[in-house]
Design a protein around this motif. Sequence first.
Motif, PDB file in Angstrom:
ATOM      1  N   PRO A 315       0.826  -1.224   0.000  1.00 27.52           N
ATOM      2  CA  PRO A 315       0.000   0.000   0.000  1.00 27.52           C
ATOM      3  C   PRO A 315       0.856   1.268   0.000  1.00 27.52           C
ATOM      4  N   TYR A 316       0.277   2.328  -0.517  1.00 26.54           N
ATOM      5  CA  TYR A 316       0.914   3.651  -0.511  1.00 26.54           C
ATOM      6  C   TYR A 316       0.608   4.334   0.814  1.00 26.54           C
ATOM      7  N   LYS A 317       1.623   4.918   1.438  1.00 23.58           N
ATOM      8  CA  LYS A 317       1.446   5.631   2.697  1.00 23.58           C
ATOM      9  C   LYS A 317       1.533   7.131   2.439  1.00 23.58           C
ATOM     10  N   ALA A 318       0.404   7.832   2.682  1.00 19.69           N
ATOM     11  CA  ALA A 318       0.366   9.279   2.432  1.00 19.69           C
ATOM     12  C   ALA A 318       1.057  10.032   3.567  1.00 19.69           C
ATOM     13  N   LYS A 319       1.211  11.337   3.396  1.00 17.18           N
ATOM     14  CA  LYS A 319       1.866  12.167   4.411  1.00 17.18           C
ATOM     15  C   LYS A 319       1.098  12.202   5.717  1.00 17.18           C
ATOM     16  N   ASN A 320      -0.221  12.013   5.631  1.00 16.90           N
ATOM     17  CA  ASN A 320      -1.028  12.011   6.862  1.00 16.90           C
ATOM     18  C   ASN A 320      -1.190  10.595   7.433  1.00 16.90           C
ATOM     19  N   ASP A 321      -0.330   9.669   6.953  1.00 15.84           N
ATOM     20  CA  ASP A 321      -0.281   8.276   7.425  1.00 15.84           C
ATOM     21  C   ASP A 321      -1.456   7.420   6.970  1.00 15.84           C
ATOM     22  N   GLU A 322      -2.340   7.954   6.127  1.00 16.72           N
ATOM     23  CA  GLU A 322      -3.412   7.131   5.552  1.00 16.72           C
ATOM     24  C   GLU A 322      -2.821   6.197   4.496  1.00 16.72           C
ATOM     25  N   MET A 323      -3.370   4.958   4.415  1.00 20.89           N
ATOM     26  CA  MET A 323      -2.858   3.957   3.483  1.00 20.89           C
ATOM     27  C   MET A 323      -3.809   3.814   2.295  1.00 20.89           C
ATOM     28  N   PHE A 324      -3.228   3.539   1.118  1.00 22.94           N
ATOM     29  CA  PHE A 324      -4.057   3.377  -0.081  1.00 22.94           C
ATOM     30  C   PHE A 324      -3.453   2.347  -1.018  1.00 22.94           C
ATOM     31  N   GLN A 325      -4.308   1.440  -1.482  1.00 25.66           N
ATOM     32  CA  GLN A 325      -4.003   0.587  -2.627  1.00 25.66           C
ATOM     33  C   GLN A 325      -5.331   0.161  -3.224  1.00 25.66           C
ATOM     34  N   SER A 326      -5.328  -0.156  -4.500  1.00 27.26           N
ATOM     35  CA  SER A 326      -6.583  -0.474  -5.173  1.00 27.26           C
ATOM     36  C   SER A 326      -6.385  -1.603  -6.166  1.00 27.26           C
ATOM     37  N   LEU A 327      -7.371  -2.511  -6.228  1.00 25.56           N
ATOM     38  CA  LEU A 327      -7.440  -3.518  -7.274  1.00 25.56           C
ATOM     39  C   LEU A 327      -8.872  -3.547  -7.784  1.00 25.56           C
ATOM     40  N   THR A 328      -9.046  -3.294  -9.070  1.00 27.26           N
ATOM     41  CA  THR A 328     -10.369  -3.314  -9.681  1.00 27.26           C
ATOM     42  C   THR A 328     -10.364  -4.269 -10.862  1.00 27.26           C
ATOM     43  N   MET A 329     -11.518  -4.867 -11.138  1.00 27.80           N
ATOM     44  CA  MET A 329     -11.614  -5.816 -12.233  1.00 27.80           C
ATOM     45  C   MET A 329     -11.663  -5.074 -13.560  1.00 27.80           C
ATOM     46  N   GLY A 330     -10.996  -5.635 -14.568  1.00 25.92           N
ATOM     47  CA  GLY A 330     -10.990  -5.036 -15.893  1.00 25.92           C
ATOM     48  C   GLY A 330      -9.960  -3.933 -16.031  1.00 25.92           C
ATOM     49  N   LYS A 331     -10.005  -3.293 -17.172  1.00 19.69           N
ATOM     50  CA  LYS A 331      -9.071  -2.199 -17.458  1.00 19.69           C
ATOM     51  C   LYS A 331      -9.705  -0.875 -17.065  1.00 19.69           C
ATOM     52  N   LYS A 332      -9.059  -0.149 -16.162  1.00 21.85           N
ATOM     53  CA  LYS A 332      -9.536   1.142 -15.691  1.00 21.85           C
ATOM     54  C   LYS A 332      -8.399   2.157 -15.751  1.00 21.85           C
ATOM     55  N   SER A 333      -8.745   3.381 -16.119  1.00 19.78           N
ATOM     56  CA  SER A 333      -7.744   4.447 -16.107  1.00 19.78           C
ATOM     57  C   SER A 333      -7.484   4.876 -14.668  1.00 19.78           C
ATOM     58  N   GLY A 334      -6.380   5.602 -14.471  1.00 19.12           N
ATOM     59  CA  GLY A 334      -6.081   6.103 -13.139  1.00 19.12           C
ATOM     60  C   GLY A 334      -7.174   7.023 -12.625  1.00 19.12           C
ATOM     61  N   GLU A 335      -7.724   7.843 -13.524  1.00 20.48           N
ATOM     62  CA  GLU A 335      -8.799   8.760 -13.133  1.00 20.48           C
ATOM     63  C   GLU A 335     -10.038   7.990 -12.679  1.00 20.48           C
ATOM     64  N   GLU A 336     -10.353   6.903 -13.377  1.00 17.58           N
ATOM     65  CA  GLU A 336     -11.528   6.098 -13.006  1.00 17.58           C
ATOM     66  C   GLU A 336     -11.330   5.431 -11.643  1.00 17.58           C
ATOM     67  N   VAL A 337     -10.117   4.947 -11.384  1.00 16.30           N
ATOM     68  CA  VAL A 337      -9.825   4.311 -10.099  1.00 16.30           C
ATOM     69  C   VAL A 337     -10.018   5.303  -8.961  1.00 16.30           C
ATOM     70  N   LEU A 338      -9.488   6.510  -9.129  1.00 17.31           N
ATOM     71  CA  LEU A 338      -9.575   7.504  -8.061  1.00 17.31           C
ATOM     72  C   LEU A 338     -10.987   8.068  -7.926  1.00 17.31           C
ATOM     73  N   GLN A 339     -11.701   8.189  -9.023  1.00 13.76           N
ATOM     74  CA  GLN A 339     -13.100   8.630  -8.933  1.00 13.76           C
ATOM     75  C   GLN A 339     -13.933   7.625  -8.147  1.00 13.76           C
ATOM     76  N   SER A 340     -13.676   6.348  -8.365  1.00 18.32           N
ATOM     77  CA  SER A 340     -14.385   5.305  -7.623  1.00 18.32           C
ATOM     78  C   SER A 340     -14.055   5.380  -6.134  1.00 18.32           C
TER      79      SER A 340
END
Length: 452
Positions: A315-340
């Motif tokens: 996972p990615y660790k942000a400056k405020n210590d929040e963690m993020f990682q994503s796995l979505t089915m199919g092909k998605k753009s970065g913008e679509e992943v973050l919008q979701s």
Amino acid sequence: MAYTETKTTSYGSRVKSSCGGIGFGVLLFIAGTVVLWWNEGRTVHTGDMLDEVKGAYVEMENPNKKDASLEGELIHATAMAETEDSLADTQFGVGAKAIAMKRRVEYYQWTEQQHSESKDKLGGKEETTTTYTYTKEWVSRPVESQNFKDAAYQGKNFVLTTVEPQDMFAEHVTFGAYKLSDSQIKGITSREDMELAVAENVLKQLDQSAKTAYERFYGVSKTTKPAAEPAAETAVVLSDSAKAVADSIKAVTDSLMAVAENKKDLEYVHQAGNMIYFGRVPGSPEVGDVRVTFEKVVPAKVTIMAVVDGDSFKPYKAKNDEMFQSLTMGKKSGEEVLQSAESSNNVMKWLLRLLGVILVISGLKGIFGFIETILKVVPFVANIVGWGVGVVCTVVGVVWSLLVIAVAWLFYRPVLSICLIVVAALLIWLFAFKGKDKVKDLINKKGEAPKA
């Protein structure tokens, strides 16, 4: 057939219970306040983290080739999630080469539903009538019928066998030249039904066990297929044309048997497709029947957003210590992943806000509910007072919730916080002052003498 039970609660018991509910109401009020405060902080932290992610991720153009320059980078990429691992269910002797294999179990049982209606009696007593009804349905766990209220249904449930649900996951799942982490593997949802081929000896053992359970419960075997009487041997001479027709019919029958070669039927166990059914007649379930179904997760194209960690991801660790990682089915753009992700954060924000407001209002009603209970000696008066208490608790609860949200946001979004405080102040003013003016107007109108 319904079973009813009537219970009468004395006035003293009701008052004592309502006074005891004050403490629980205080706990609900505090819990709602904490949820509202925590949720605003969670929402802002998650939003700030997603804003940071927008400017931090890079595209992994070719996941099929390792790129040392991407080590430690937050990447966005799409590739096939694949595995060579074979998973096996040792209890039933089935397996598959798959990312995951899932066993689901259902039991056909009597279930109990209840519906209660309460009526206030003059003098403060309460009469509660509870109706219990019973239906047969498929459930995920065996139901203990000994605790049923209706004695006629007690002891009616049993099961031919008990099987635990199970999830198995492959240890090695590739994403191009990389490996997916355990949490990413569990996020893949490309499920398909498994075609089973259970060994005959395994089915026979299961059948014997189910038969023993059936006969132990019912006392005797309720076989649906009576033994056929031996037919007298007769010699039949077929003409050449009749023999040709018979051969054609046999060929069609053999073909159908080949299509359904994985379908196996014994007396109490039946296996077809992705299901093993414990029971005499799968199409006509009896209490005690069990069905076990199998699914597998197959290779599929997925899109991930995570930090490259050697030959895997974390996972990615942000400056405020929040963690993020994503796995979505199919092909998605970065913008679509973050919008979701932003949409999910927004939905969670409003759900928790609603939960917080409900807890606060419920807490206030619990604190002041004793007022209505004390007046239950005259139900009509108590109902009017109770309605008024409910309205006041709802208004105060909403106002308090807005204030909590406003103060919480004051640390993060000052402009929005000020707007919420203004709205709360307006509600207080309307309720406290305008309400008084309307009451005075009504009194003055009633005091005016009618004109001749």
